[in-house]
Design a protein around this motif. Structure first.
Motif, PDB file in Angstrom:
ATOM      1  N   THR A  69      75.609  20.528 -31.683  1.00  0.00           N
ATOM      2  CA  THR A  69      74.406  19.834 -32.161  1.00  0.00           C
ATOM      3  C   THR A  69      73.715  20.602 -33.293  1.00  0.00           C
ATOM      4  OG1 THR A  69      73.107  20.941 -30.438  1.00  0.00           O
ATOM      5  CG2 THR A  69      74.007  18.764 -29.914  1.00  0.00           C
ATOM      6  N   LEU A  70      74.371  21.604 -33.848  1.00  0.00           N
ATOM      7  CA  LEU A  70      73.732  22.453 -34.867  1.00  0.00           C
ATOM      8  C   LEU A  70      73.202  21.651 -36.046  1.00  0.00           C
ATOM      9  CD1 LEU A  70      73.154  25.425 -35.788  1.00  0.00           C
ATOM     10  CD2 LEU A  70      75.348  25.327 -36.988  1.00  0.00           C
ATOM     11  N   PHE A  71      73.899  20.593 -36.431  1.00  0.00           N
ATOM     12  CA  PHE A  71      73.557  19.856 -37.658  1.00  0.00           C
ATOM     13  C   PHE A  71      72.689  18.627 -37.395  1.00  0.00           C
ATOM     14  CE2 PHE A  71      77.817  21.737 -37.915  1.00  0.00           C
ATOM     15  CZ  PHE A  71      77.593  22.688 -38.888  1.00  0.00           C
ATOM     16  N   THR A  72      72.377  18.350 -36.144  1.00  0.00           N
ATOM     17  CA  THR A  72      71.613  17.152 -35.811  1.00  0.00           C
ATOM     18  C   THR A  72      70.256  17.149 -36.514  1.00  0.00           C
ATOM     19  OG1 THR A  72      72.685  16.984 -33.655  1.00  0.00           O
ATOM     20  CG2 THR A  72      70.590  15.819 -33.932  1.00  0.00           C
ATOM     21  N   ALA A  73      70.013  16.095 -37.296  1.00  0.00           N
ATOM     22  CA  ALA A  73      68.754  15.891 -38.030  1.00  0.00           C
ATOM     23  C   ALA A  73      68.534  16.918 -39.139  1.00  0.00           C
ATOM     24  CB  ALA A  73      67.557  15.880 -37.082  1.00  0.00           C
ATOM     25  N   ALA A  74      69.518  17.764 -39.431  1.00  0.00           N
ATOM     26  CA  ALA A  74      69.378  18.751 -40.507  1.00  0.00           C
ATOM     27  C   ALA A  74      69.825  18.136 -41.833  1.00  0.00           C
ATOM     28  CB  ALA A  74      70.216  19.985 -40.198  1.00  0.00           C
ATOM     29  N   PRO A  75      69.240  18.559 -42.954  1.00  0.00           N
ATOM     30  CA  PRO A  75      69.724  18.070 -44.250  1.00  0.00           C
ATOM     31  C   PRO A  75      71.149  18.560 -44.519  1.00  0.00           C
ATOM     32  CG  PRO A  75      67.556  19.118 -44.445  1.00  0.00           C
ATOM     33  CD  PRO A  75      68.082  19.455 -43.092  1.00  0.00           C
ATOM     34  N   TRP A  76      71.980  17.682 -45.018  1.00  0.00           N
ATOM     35  CA  TRP A  76      73.334  18.054 -45.457  1.00  0.00           C
ATOM     36  C   TRP A  76      73.451  17.602 -46.910  1.00  0.00           C
ATOM     37  CZ3 TRP A  76      77.618  19.013 -41.622  1.00  0.00           C
ATOM     38  CH2 TRP A  76      78.780  19.463 -42.262  1.00  0.00           C
ATOM     39  N   VAL A  77      73.511  18.555 -47.825  1.00  0.00           N
ATOM     40  CA  VAL A  77      73.469  18.261 -49.255  1.00  0.00           C
ATOM     41  C   VAL A  77      74.876  18.072 -49.794  1.00  0.00           C
ATOM     42  CG1 VAL A  77      72.612  18.995 -51.503  1.00  0.00           C
ATOM     43  CG2 VAL A  77      71.387  19.676 -49.421  1.00  0.00           C
ATOM     44  N   LEU A  78      75.100  16.955 -50.480  1.00  0.00           N
ATOM     45  CA  LEU A  78      76.349  16.696 -51.185  1.00  0.00           C
ATOM     46  C   LEU A  78      76.098  16.888 -52.673  1.00  0.00           C
ATOM     47  CD1 LEU A  78      77.485  13.383 -49.420  1.00  0.00           C
ATOM     48  CD2 LEU A  78      77.708  15.732 -48.604  1.00  0.00           C
ATOM     49  N   CYS A  79      77.003  17.597 -53.344  1.00  0.00           N
ATOM     50  CA  CYS A  79      76.836  17.901 -54.775  1.00  0.00           C
ATOM     51  C   CYS A  79      78.025  17.392 -55.578  1.00  0.00           C
ATOM     52  CB  CYS A  79      76.664  19.399 -54.985  1.00  0.00           C
ATOM     53  SG  CYS A  79      75.234  20.122 -54.160  1.00  0.00           S
ATOM     54  N   PRO A  80      78.196  16.074 -55.673  1.00  0.00           N
ATOM     55  CA  PRO A  80      79.312  15.548 -56.467  1.00  0.00           C
ATOM     56  C   PRO A  80      79.080  15.781 -57.958  1.00  0.00           C
ATOM     57  CG  PRO A  80      77.884  13.763 -55.755  1.00  0.00           C
ATOM     58  CD  PRO A  80      77.375  14.998 -55.081  1.00  0.00           C
ATOM     59  N   THR A  81      80.171  15.912 -58.696  1.00  0.00           N
ATOM     60  CA  THR A  81      80.101  15.996 -60.156  1.00  0.00           C
ATOM     61  C   THR A  81      80.524  14.652 -60.730  1.00  0.00           C
ATOM     62  OG1 THR A  81      82.400  16.696 -60.490  1.00  0.00           O
ATOM     63  CG2 THR A  81      80.789  18.418 -59.942  1.00  0.00           C
ATOM     64  N   GLY A 100      50.560  25.819 -50.720  1.00  0.00           N
ATOM     65  CA  GLY A 100      52.018  25.747 -50.689  1.00  0.00           C
ATOM     66  C   GLY A 100      52.540  25.333 -49.327  1.00  0.00           C
ATOM     67  N   ARG A 101      51.967  25.903 -48.270  1.00  0.00           N
ATOM     68  CA  ARG A 101      52.426  25.563 -46.927  1.00  0.00           C
ATOM     69  C   ARG A 101      52.155  24.097 -46.611  1.00  0.00           C
ATOM     70  NH1 ARG A 101      51.313  25.012 -41.644  1.00  0.00           N
ATOM     71  NH2 ARG A 101      52.727  26.044 -40.163  1.00  0.00           N
ATOM     72  N   ALA A 102      51.055  23.566 -47.144  1.00  0.00           N
ATOM     73  CA  ALA A 102      50.705  22.171 -46.873  1.00  0.00           C
ATOM     74  C   ALA A 102      51.721  21.199 -47.461  1.00  0.00           C
ATOM     75  CB  ALA A 102      49.313  21.862 -47.428  1.00  0.00           C
ATOM     76  N   ARG A 103      52.543  21.669 -48.400  1.00  0.00           N
ATOM     77  CA  ARG A 103      53.537  20.788 -49.016  1.00  0.00           C
ATOM     78  C   ARG A 103      54.837  20.728 -48.214  1.00  0.00           C
ATOM     79  NH1 ARG A 103      55.301  21.340 -54.636  1.00  0.00           N
ATOM     80  NH2 ARG A 103      55.818  19.156 -54.239  1.00  0.00           N
ATOM     81  N   ILE A 104      55.001  21.590 -47.230  1.00  0.00           N
ATOM     82  CA  ILE A 104      56.221  21.556 -46.422  1.00  0.00           C
ATOM     83  C   ILE A 104      56.220  20.288 -45.581  1.00  0.00           C
ATOM     84  CG2 ILE A 104      57.555  22.726 -44.638  1.00  0.00           C
ATOM     85  CD1 ILE A 104      56.262  25.349 -45.537  1.00  0.00           C
ATOM     86  N   PRO A 105      57.298  19.499 -45.619  1.00  0.00           N
ATOM     87  CA  PRO A 105      57.318  18.249 -44.844  1.00  0.00           C
ATOM     88  C   PRO A 105      57.065  18.503 -43.375  1.00  0.00           C
ATOM     89  CG  PRO A 105      59.157  18.321 -46.378  1.00  0.00           C
ATOM     90  CD  PRO A 105      58.525  19.678 -46.414  1.00  0.00           C
ATOM     91  N   GLY A 106      56.432  17.529 -42.738  1.00  0.00           N
ATOM     92  CA  GLY A 106      56.090  17.658 -41.333  1.00  0.00           C
ATOM     93  C   GLY A 106      57.189  17.154 -40.426  1.00  0.00           C
ATOM     94  N   LYS A 107      56.808  16.741 -39.235  1.00  0.00           N
ATOM     95  CA  LYS A 107      57.750  16.308 -38.202  1.00  0.00           C
ATOM     96  C   LYS A 107      58.623  15.172 -38.703  1.00  0.00           C
ATOM     97  CE  LYS A 107      57.638  14.774 -33.376  1.00  0.00           C
ATOM     98  NZ  LYS A 107      56.756  14.400 -32.259  1.00  0.00           N
ATOM     99  N   HIS A 108      59.941  15.277 -38.462  1.00  0.00           N
ATOM    100  CA  HIS A 108      60.932  14.278 -38.859  1.00  0.00           C
ATOM    101  C   HIS A 108      60.925  14.038 -40.364  1.00  0.00           C
ATOM    102  CE1 HIS A 108      61.280  13.711 -34.637  1.00  0.00           C
ATOM    103  NE2 HIS A 108      60.186  13.019 -34.482  1.00  0.00           N
ATOM    104  N   GLY A 109      60.501  15.037 -41.161  1.00  0.00           N
ATOM    105  CA  GLY A 109      60.497  14.890 -42.600  1.00  0.00           C
ATOM    106  C   GLY A 109      59.342  14.072 -43.140  1.00  0.00           C
ATOM    107  N   ALA A 110      58.416  13.692 -42.282  1.00  0.00           N
ATOM    108  CA  ALA A 110      57.266  12.901 -42.708  1.00  0.00           C
ATOM    109  C   ALA A 110      56.292  13.779 -43.483  1.00  0.00           C
ATOM    110  CB  ALA A 110      56.573  12.292 -41.496  1.00  0.00           C
ATOM    111  N   PRO A 111      55.328  13.157 -44.175  1.00  0.00           N
ATOM    112  CA  PRO A 111      54.318  13.965 -44.873  1.00  0.00           C
ATOM    113  C   PRO A 111      53.601  14.886 -43.903  1.00  0.00           C
ATOM    114  CG  PRO A 111      54.196  11.683 -45.574  1.00  0.00           C
ATOM    115  CD  PRO A 111      55.155  11.724 -44.416  1.00  0.00           C
ATOM    116  N   PRO A 112      53.155  16.048 -44.387  1.00  0.00           N
ATOM    117  CA  PRO A 112      52.458  16.987 -43.499  1.00  0.00           C
ATOM    118  C   PRO A 112      51.259  16.327 -42.829  1.00  0.00           C
ATOM    119  CG  PRO A 112      52.905  17.988 -45.633  1.00  0.00           C
ATOM    120  CD  PRO A 112      53.232  16.528 -45.766  1.00  0.00           C
ATOM    121  N   GLN A 113      51.031  16.681 -41.590  1.00  0.00           N
ATOM    122  CA  GLN A 113      49.907  16.107 -40.849  1.00  0.00           C
ATOM    123  C   GLN A 113      49.254  17.204 -40.019  1.00  0.00           C
ATOM    124  OE1 GLN A 113      50.981  12.912 -38.251  1.00  0.00           O
ATOM    125  NE2 GLN A 113      48.885  12.378 -37.732  1.00  0.00           N
TER     126      GLN A 113
END
Length: 365
Positions: A138-150, A282-295
């Motif tokens: 479950t390491l990757f569950t809900a984590a960002p996975w970035v694809l970098c196609p050219t 700066g900390r206030a800009r970090i996304p909140g729960k489930h990637g939602a805006p900080p709350q």
């Protein structure tokens, strides 16, 4: 997703990929230069160890999870060995791997059809622990996975990358390799350096001082327990993106030192306040729960005896009240067998929760 999937590298990430795919019913094959690491990964169910020289070996997808300093070589070798397979890597730095593949083509080690079959990717998941024993499906569950196609990347390779990320329940993002490397320099590599530098100051600290440490120090230095060899490779591979970030940090630190050398001088207190306020912003800009805006959540602090079953009883009480726990952290009182549990809830539910907990006999601070 189609298989078999060959995972080359059975450390934390590679073994976690194997465990996650096996849980989804995908056939996984494993290889690692270390027989011990490969054997552990197989024993815990991440896949079946194979011989790369087996002529019958024909993976549909190759996931390169090798250490960063050899990732490019393993990618090139995989593209050469299996001309019909899609190949992707999971290393932390993308530009260097893409450059190595392009150089291999220019030197005749690969044909022109190899780069389109390769997709540079980076799952933004991990741990301060390393090796296959630290892996989990479950390491990757809900984590960002970035694809970098050219511009050259075959759509089939991108589809394979998306299928892999989604099979592991990750959140797929697309990003240019240069943008990715600049992003991780700021949001991943800089925090690691900061944590390590702070933790290094503790080496000669008196035991009496460390006995006073609370969650603030533990949170700040948690990732300082990371593998030094791995981070030498990561930081070296992304040095040109990281240096400007470190220079900005150095300038801020130099200004703070200058102010604190004369803390009573005119404007000194304002300088410190601005630095802390900039940190707040700066900390206030970090996304909140489930990637939602900080709350902003309301905190309810509850004293809990350090005995079995107390946390379960506390959360059962909160659950019966119908209040959702947005976040939770726990600290322990030095010298006492009691913990202080900070429960984050929506502001409108705070007073209700305090009343419910108090009526149930909990001591709310």
């Amino acid at each position: 997703m189609p298989g078999p999937v060959l995972v080359r590298g059975t450390g934390l990430l590679g073994t976690s990929v194997g465990l996650g795919l096996r849980a989804e019913g995908v056939e996984v094959l494993l290889h690692d230069p270390s027989p011990a690491a490969c054997g552990v990964a197989q024993d815990i169910g991440a896949g079946t160890v194979v011989d790369l020289e087996d002529p019958a070996l024909a993976p549909a997808l190759v996931v390169v999870a090798a250490p960063p300093d050899v990732t490019a070589d393993v990618v090139v070798d995989s593209l050469r060995r299996w001309p019909r397979a899609w190949v992707l890597d999971v290393a932390s730095v993308k530009g260097a791997v893409l450059d190595a593949v392009a150089e291999a083509v220019s030197r005749g080690r690969l044909d022109d059809g190899a780069p389109p079959r390769f997709l540079a990717t980076h799952p933004m998941a991990g741990s301060e622990r390393s090796g296959p024993v630290a892996a989990r499906g479950t390491l990757f569950t809900a984590a960002p996975w970035v694809l970098c196609p050219t511009s050259e990347t075959d759509p089939g390779a991108v589809e394979a990358g998306e299928a892999l990320a989604r099979a592991l329940h990750a959140d797929v993002h697309r990003m240019d390799a240069a943008e990715h490397d600049s992003s991780v320099a700021l949001i991943s590599h800089l925090p690691q350096i900061a944590a390590s530098l702070v933790a290094a100051r503790l080496q000669d600290a008196p035991d009496a001082s460390l006995a006073l440490a609370g969650n603030g120090l533990r949170d700040t230095t948690r990732i300082a327990a990371s593998d030094p060899q791995l981070w030498v490779q990561i930081l070296s591979g992304n040095a040109h993106r990281l240096v400007p970030v470190l220079q900005g940090l150095r300038d801020d630190l130099a200004r703070l030192v200058e102010v604190l050398e004369a803390p009573s001088a005119p404007g000194a207190r304002l300088g410190v306040a601005r630095l802390i306020a900039d940190g707040n912003a700066g900390r206030a800009r970090i996304p909140g729960k489930h990637g939602a805006p900080p709350q902003a959540f309301a905190l309810v602090t509850v004293l809990v005896d350090d005995t079995p079953g107390q946390l379960a009883r506390l959360f059962e009480t909160i659950g019966r009240a119908g209040v959702n726990v947005e976040d939770m952290r726990m600290d322990h009182a030095s010298g006492h067998r009691v913990g202080m549990v900070d429960v984050s809830v929506l502001p409108g539910r705070r007073d209700e929760l305090v009343s419910v907990l108090t009526d149930a006999g909990w001591k709310v601070v």
